[in-house]
Structures are given as C-alpha cells and as structure tokens.
Write a protein that holds these residues in place. Structure first.
Motif, PDB file in Angstrom:
ATOM      1  N   ARG A 385     -19.054 -29.032  44.603  1.00 60.33           N
ATOM      2  CA  ARG A 385     -20.279 -28.439  45.144  1.00 60.33           C
ATOM      3  C   ARG A 385     -20.218 -26.920  45.065  1.00 60.33           C
ATOM      4  N   TYR A 386     -19.053 -26.369  45.379  1.00 61.62           N
ATOM      5  CA  TYR A 386     -18.903 -24.914  45.332  1.00 61.62           C
ATOM      6  C   TYR A 386     -18.982 -24.415  43.887  1.00 61.62           C
ATOM      7  N   LEU A 387     -18.303 -25.103  42.980  1.00 60.73           N
ATOM      8  CA  LEU A 387     -18.311 -24.681  41.581  1.00 60.73           C
ATOM      9  C   LEU A 387     -19.709 -24.777  40.984  1.00 60.73           C
ATOM     10  N   ASP A 388     -20.452 -25.801  41.347  1.00 58.96           N
ATOM     11  CA  ASP A 388     -21.818 -25.946  40.837  1.00 58.96           C
ATOM     12  C   ASP A 388     -22.684 -24.750  41.219  1.00 58.96           C
ATOM     13  N   GLN A 389     -22.399 -24.146  42.358  1.00 56.44           N
ATOM     14  CA  GLN A 389     -23.209 -23.033  42.832  1.00 56.44           C
ATOM     15  C   GLN A 389     -22.713 -21.666  42.356  1.00 56.44           C
ATOM     16  N   PHE A 390     -21.379 -21.515  42.206  1.00 56.90           N
ATOM     17  CA  PHE A 390     -20.855 -20.160  42.026  1.00 56.90           C
ATOM     18  C   PHE A 390     -19.932 -19.982  40.821  1.00 56.90           C
ATOM     19  N   HIS A 391     -19.720 -21.020  40.049  1.00 56.87           N
ATOM     20  CA  HIS A 391     -18.910 -20.855  38.845  1.00 56.87           C
ATOM     21  C   HIS A 391     -19.780 -20.318  37.719  1.00 56.87           C
ATOM     22  N   ALA A 412      -6.533 -30.011  39.719  1.00 52.64           N
ATOM     23  CA  ALA A 412      -6.606 -29.206  38.496  1.00 52.64           C
ATOM     24  C   ALA A 412      -6.867 -30.083  37.274  1.00 52.64           C
ATOM     25  N   GLU A 413      -6.148 -31.189  37.178  1.00 51.74           N
ATOM     26  CA  GLU A 413      -6.348 -32.083  36.040  1.00 51.74           C
ATOM     27  C   GLU A 413      -7.704 -32.767  36.114  1.00 51.74           C
ATOM     28  N   GLY A 414      -8.145 -33.129  37.321  1.00 52.35           N
ATOM     29  CA  GLY A 414      -9.468 -33.735  37.469  1.00 52.35           C
ATOM     30  C   GLY A 414     -10.574 -32.798  37.034  1.00 52.35           C
ATOM     31  N   ASP A 420     -17.888 -31.391  29.461  1.00 46.43           N
ATOM     32  CA  ASP A 420     -18.816 -30.262  29.256  1.00 46.43           C
ATOM     33  C   ASP A 420     -18.767 -29.205  30.361  1.00 46.43           C
ATOM     34  N   ALA A 421     -17.850 -29.328  31.317  1.00 45.33           N
ATOM     35  CA  ALA A 421     -17.780 -28.316  32.380  1.00 45.33           C
ATOM     36  C   ALA A 421     -17.051 -27.069  31.908  1.00 45.33           C
ATOM     37  N   ASN A 422     -16.084 -27.236  31.013  1.00 46.04           N
ATOM     38  CA  ASN A 422     -15.315 -26.105  30.477  1.00 46.04           C
ATOM     39  C   ASN A 422     -14.640 -25.287  31.564  1.00 46.04           C
ATOM     40  N   TYR A 423     -14.098 -25.958  32.554  1.00 42.14           N
ATOM     41  CA  TYR A 423     -13.360 -25.255  33.600  1.00 42.14           C
ATOM     42  C   TYR A 423     -11.997 -24.834  33.053  1.00 42.14           C
ATOM     43  N   ASN A 424     -11.700 -23.552  33.166  1.00 40.20           N
ATOM     44  CA  ASN A 424     -10.444 -22.988  32.674  1.00 40.20           C
ATOM     45  C   ASN A 424      -9.508 -22.825  33.867  1.00 40.20           C
ATOM     46  N   VAL A 425      -8.541 -23.733  33.997  1.00 42.16           N
ATOM     47  CA  VAL A 425      -7.759 -23.855  35.222  1.00 42.16           C
ATOM     48  C   VAL A 425      -6.349 -23.301  35.024  1.00 42.16           C
ATOM     49  N   LEU A 426      -5.877 -22.591  36.027  1.00 39.32           N
ATOM     50  CA  LEU A 426      -4.501 -22.087  36.085  1.00 39.32           C
ATOM     51  C   LEU A 426      -3.904 -22.537  37.410  1.00 39.32           C
TER      52      LEU A 426
END
Length: 716
Positions: A385-391, A412-414, A420-426
C-alpha cells in the motif's frame, strides 16, 4: 505601555479596528546571516484592521513598504503557492496521495543555511539593529497549512502570538477559518529572520556492493524497529499529532531530524551514543513522515473511525492484534524507500521462530519457514500500500535483525517477484536465522543480500538444515528459552526430527565478525567474507546429519551462553561502528584491509578450527558402524576442511588489499555532501577514537586473558 493600553485607541465593542487610513510601516525578510537577497521578489500579502489586503513583492534586498493602510496593526502572510512545472517540488504538490501545499516562501527557506552548523538559533543577526522590531520566525508562522512543516524551534525572539490571537478574537481581517501570519505594528520597520528549512537525512548507499556505511547505518535502523512509533494520540487523532517519545520512530524522523537535531538513541536502554552519519538536505528531501491535516486530506478525518488514516497507520505496522505480532516501519525520500523489520520481542515471536515447518513460497519458488512466512504475509500488504502511493523509482532498502531479518528476506524476494513492478531491492540482515530451503535460495540468487553474522551468535544456526517439523513434535521439557532482545523470546527446540523436504539454507553474501584478541588482552573482531560455512556454523552439523539428524545438546547450551552476541546495541552496532572507523583509518593511512597482526590472529583461529574438524573426522571413523561406508562420514568433513583452506587463502589476499572510498561510503564516496557530513560526525567525541579493529562485547571474566576460540560444537 501594555498591550491593553496600546489597543484602546483602535479597538472597542462596536468597531474592531480604527477606520482611519494613512498608516505606514515597512518590513524585510532576511536569512540568519542578515542577507535579504534570497527572499527578493517574494510575493507577500498584508491585511489591515478593516480587512483590506495589500499585495506586493519584496524588492531585491527582501524589503517592502506599505502606505495608506488603516492605522493600527496589520497581519503579514507569505502564502503564495510555488509554481514551477516539472520540478522536484511539483512532484510533491501533484502526487495523488498527500499532495503538499508548498509555498514560494518554503522553497526559498530551503535554499538558505544555518549560521551555526548544529542548527541552533544564532543570538545575533547583523540586520537586527536595522529595525525597530526583530523577530525570529518560522515558515509555519507565515503560511496557512503547516502540518507538513517541522516543529517550531526554541527562540528568544519569537513573534508575539498573543497579538494575533487578540486580533482573531476581535474579528480582525477578512473572514477565514483561522487567522494566520505575523502581526506588524504601525510606524515601525520590522526585521524578520526566517529559520532555514533544512533537515538531517541519514546517508544510505544505493549501490549493490557491500559498504561499511550501510553496515553501520542499517544496524541502527534495524534496532529502531524495536521501538514504538511514538505518536500522540496513537489512534483516532482529531486535529494534530505529536511525537514526544524519545526514542521512537516518529520522534526520530518527524521531530528530531526534521528539526535538524542529531539524534543518537535507537534503544530505550541505550547509554552509549551512536550517531548516524547525517547529510544536511533541503527539508523536502528528508525521510518523510506524512502530514496529518483533516482540513486538507479527507482520509485524515476523524469521522472515518477505524478507516481514518494518520502517520502511525501509514508508516508503522504492528500486528499484535492480528496474531503474528510482526512489527515494521517504512519511510522514504526521493532516492530511497527504507523498510526496517523487528526481530524477536515477544512470546508470539518465539512461537513463530520455533515453528520450523516448511510451506510453499507462493510468490516465488521453493519453501519457506512457516512461522516466518506467516509474518511476511502479514506485513506484505502494508508495504505494498505504501509503495503504491510513494514509490517513484527509488531504491528500496530493507533491513532486519534476527526474526526481522528472516521476514525481511522473504519480503525482499516477494517484492522482487511482483510482475512489472520493477522494484530494485537492497537487503541487509543482522543475525538472521535461515528463512527458507535450498530451492528458494537458488531462485533468489539475484537478490542483493548482505548477511551480517557476529561470531558465535546462536540465531543464524537455526533452523538447522535438518529441521522440517511443527510445534506439535516438541519434546516436553526440551525447549530452551532464549531472548532477543527481551526475556522470553526465541525458542530453540532441542529435540526435533527431520520430516523430509529440502534442507534449510542461508541466502545472501555473508559478512562475518571474526574474533581475535589484542595484545592488551581485550577482545576484538575483524569483518570479512569467509566463504566457509564452518565460520558460522562450526561445521559439524554435516556430521550430525549422517548420525541421525539430531543436534548436540551440550553444544547448544554452550552457545546460548553467548547470547549477547545476538543483541544489536550490545554487539552488532558497536562492531559495525568500529568497522566503519577501522576502514576509515585504513583509507586515510593507505593501509591494508587486514594488518599482519590481524592476519596472524585469524590464521591461528582457522588452524584451530581445522584441527577440530580433523579430530572430529577421526572420532567418527573410530565410532562408525561396521557396515557404514566411510565416505558418509568423511566427505562432508573433507569438504569443510577444504573450504577452510580456501578461506585462509582469501584471508591472505586481504593483507595486500587497499580500500577505496566506495568500500566505505558506497554511492556517496564522491558526493559533495560527504565531507561536511563527516565533519559533522567527527565533531562528536565518540567518533574520534581510532580503534585498531572492530570491537565486540567484553568477554566474561572466565574468558579474559585468552583468545576467544571458535568452538565447532557451539552451534546446532
């Protein structure tokens, strides 16, 4: 003359102000150095006692003069909206959720700087004596909407708020919900010093490679995840919220850092000061705690009841009522979204830790620890929910300690697996247990994960590779209680058996604090990448597998005695801080990553481990059943002995390796913000020490005077 005496000529019961015109006054806006040019051309509005408005722009020196207004006091405001399409500020003004009412004044104040590096108000201003009145004001004094602005800083020259209240009570000025602005008095020249809108932002590297900066900074945030959010009121706020509790997540980000205060506490019991490395940024580029303003945001309105949004609900996840007791916080700025997940802190956490049954990881491949997976599922929707609003393309940096590290890995893996989200996770984890099986680990091989382990921390050894069971199979009386960080936490089941499935396996690149003893008898450690499971698990779990998959009870108890090596503020944070200082020192002196003396001490520890493994191999040979094939006993131990040899060769290369700035500061290595940030950090006496190596918690009296050995029987 008192205010009551002064206002008599202008106010009575029938007429709120004097209707006679012909008044005059002047004012100027200056920064803390006394320069008004930064505010030159700024649009202002003045309301006189009859409600008439006077609009204009400050001249190039930040000065304006008003003539002909009704005699008496006036109210000055600077509420003009900032307009510049395509700018960083326009993205904040136009975002779908929580658009910010940013004014021209706010943008100008963000371009100014403090006269004192610590952000405290300067007592003197060279423009102070150029006026009849001198006020030290905040942007929030001069604009209507202030929920997104920082708390007011103490000052000896604040404007007279009682004068504004008096005028509001008398119906002064044009009709409006609440009178705002600064009261100026007639026939005076008023100098207004505007406090800079600057904030402190903890520096985080966004590069994939491991760096000492992230090691230290994220250890602090992983510890902060154990704190409350600290919002008052915590639920169903009416008009405004505050964050008075120190330490707390809300207090750190919304109060201290937003107000340019250097915070150092991440644990209520903490006495030693650990300051993050802060960079000073324009206020709008800080780690944001979203505003609460029911007048602006319909989702903040109290009448929504349980559906009402407020900062604690947006930034803080606490699933105590939901059954998993998972806790995490999230915040962001324009380059980073930060997520920190709490470790074991309650009996519910302990029950989850001990539930080693494997379930399908539905978002990817392989199987995960059921207790950890349920906790991940609980927090996942909150994060999404947070990422949908502020990523908006930021690097997502996730950290967690202990149980929090296991949940952080699954999270992180999820996130990485969302189409299609293209989340770049560290990901950085500290003392994390195994969270999933070998198939999961292979499937998540491209996830960037730096896994930090402190020597004999017992938690990374569970679940043991042989575990795949449920709490129903616990042997009564065989459960040892262990705490991290409070009593009654992590449960180790000492009598569990394996029921099929792939073995549990760690994910990520291990960074290990290896113990040594200095010439003065104090215990220290060196951080390195051993590339050898024996360093973390003491190796003979492989031998245990072929002897019936049962843990060594005596070794487990001995390891639990070293439980303090799992704590963050007593162990991981001091070691991470000292590693940062040690690497800084090596960079400044162009010295090697590992000195000759350090190599000798570590080499001795590796030789001791190799001998222990060889002794274990001989012992198994003597006691093996007559019909057993020798390779079942020798092959795992031989492989581990070979890895120890490889680790020694790797260690030897570190004697010649020289560090560069990216090893320490990552993506900030060549940033213009780094030198002033380091200067600020080194002003604190705690950061001026020059440790030879990274320190670990003090040894017990029985351990003093000898090197802390790495006992291969100490880990299940």
């Amino acid at each position: 003359m008192t205010m009551e005496q002064w206002k008599q000529p202008f106010f009575n019961e029938n007429m709120p102000a004097c209707a006679l015109s012909g008044g005059s006054l002047s004012f100027c806006l200056v920064d803390e150095s006394g320069d008004g040019q930064v505010y030159g051309g700024l649009k202002y509005e003045v309301f006189d006692s009859a409600g008439k408005g006077y609009k204009g722009h400050l001249n190039g020196d930040g000065v304006a003069r008003i003539h002909g207004q009704c005699r008496g006091p006036v109210v000055l405001v600077f509420d003009a909206e900032y307009k510049a399409t395509g700018s960083f500020y326009s993205t904040l003004q136009e975002r779908e959720k929580y658009p910010l009412p940013i004014t021209d004044l706010q943008v100008r104040a963000e371009q100014t700087h403090f006269l004192n590096p610590n952000g405290k108000r300067a007592e003197r201003n060279r423009s102070r004596h150029k006026g009849d009145q001198f006020y030290q004001v905040e942007v929030s004094d001069l604009v209507r909407h202030i929920a997104h602005l920082p708390p007011v800083a103490p000052s000896a020259h604040r404007p007279q708020r009682h004068a504004l209240k008096m005028m509001a009570d008398l119906g002064f000025g044009p009709p409006q919900p609440a009178l705002f602005g600064v009261v100026l008095f007639p026939n005076n020249h008023t100098v207004l010093e505007v406090r800079p809108l600057r904030a402190l932002r903890p520096m985080l590297s966004t590069q994939d490679d491991f760096c000492a900066l992230n090691l230290y900074q994220l250890a602090l945030f992983a510890s902060l995840s154990y704190c409350n959010f600290g919002q008052v009121p915590p639920e169903k706020p009416q008009d405004e919220v505050h964050f008075p509790l120190d330490p707390s997540v809300g207090n750190l980000f919304a109060e201290q850092l937003s107000g340019h205060q250097e915070a150092w506490r991440v644990d209520p019991e903490q006495t030693q000061r650990f300051y993050p490395l802060y960079e000073e940024v324009p206020y709008s580029r800080r780690f944001e705690i979203l505003p609460f303003d029911p007048a602006l945001y319909p989702q903040n309105r109290p009448e929504l009841g349980d559906e009402q949004e407020h900062p604690a609900r947006l930034h803080f996840f606490d699933d105590e009522k939901g059954g998993t007791d998972t806790q995490a916080f999230i915040t962001h700025h324009d380059e980073v979204i930060l997520i920190a997940v709490r470790g074991t802190a309650s009996s519910a956490d302990g029950l989850r830790d001990a539930n080693a049954h494997q379930v399908l990881f539905a978002e990817g491949v392989g199987k995960a620890h059921e207790g950890f997976y349920l906790a991940y599922q609980a927090v996942r929707d909150f994060v999404l929910r947070y990422l949908d609003q502020f990523h908006t393309g930021q690097r997502i940096v996730i950290c967690g300690h202990s149980l929090g590290g296991a949940i952080a890995l699954l999270l992180a893996e999820g996130l990485r697996r969302i189409p299609d989200a293209n989340y770049n996770v560290l990901l950085y984890t500290y003392g994390a247990p195994r969270a999933a099986d070998s198939e999961f680990t292979r499937g998540a091989s491209t996830l960037v994960h730096h896994r930090i382990v402190n020597h004999n921390d017992p938690v990374p050894s569970v679940p043991a590779p042989w575990m795949n069971t449920t709490a129903k199979l616990w042997i009564p009386g065989a459960v040892t209680l262990f705490s991290a960080p409070t009593a009654g936490g992590l449960l180790f089941a000492a009598g569990l058996v394996r029921i099929g499935g792939n073995p549990y396996q760690h994910h990520g690149e291990q960074q290990h604090f290896m113990p040594i003893m200095l010439p003065d008898g104090t215990h220290s450690s060196v951080l390195w990448k051993p590339g050898c499971e024996s360093i973390e698990e003491a190796g003979h779990s492989r031998a245990l597998q072929v002897r019936g998959d049962m843990p060594d009870r005596e070794g487990l108890i001995r390891q639990l005695v070293q439980y303090k090596q799992h704590f963050m503020t007593a162990s991981y944070i001091p070691a991470a801080w000292a590693t940062l200082r040690r690497w800084q020192q090596a960079l400044d002196s162009n010295g090697p990553l590992v000195t000759q003396r350090e190599f000798e001490l570590l080499d001795h520890a590796l030789a001791t481990m190799r001998k222990q493994l060889q002794d274990k191999r001989r012992e198994l040979t003597r006691h093996r059943p007559t019909n057993a094939r020798s390779y079942e006993y020798h092959e795992p131990l031989n492989a581990e002995i070979d890895r120890l040899h490889t680790s020694r060769e790797r260690l030897q290369t570190l004697r010649w390796r020289r560090l560069d700035a990216r090893d320490i500061y990552g993506s900030h290595a060549h940033s213009a913000a780094l030198p002033p940030s380091l200067k600020r950090w080194f002003r604190h006496r705690e950061n001026q020490a020059l440790p030879q190596v990274a320190s670990i918690p003090p040894a017990t009296p029985s351990e003093l005077g000898r090197a802390q050995s790495l006992d291969i029987d100490s880990v299940v």
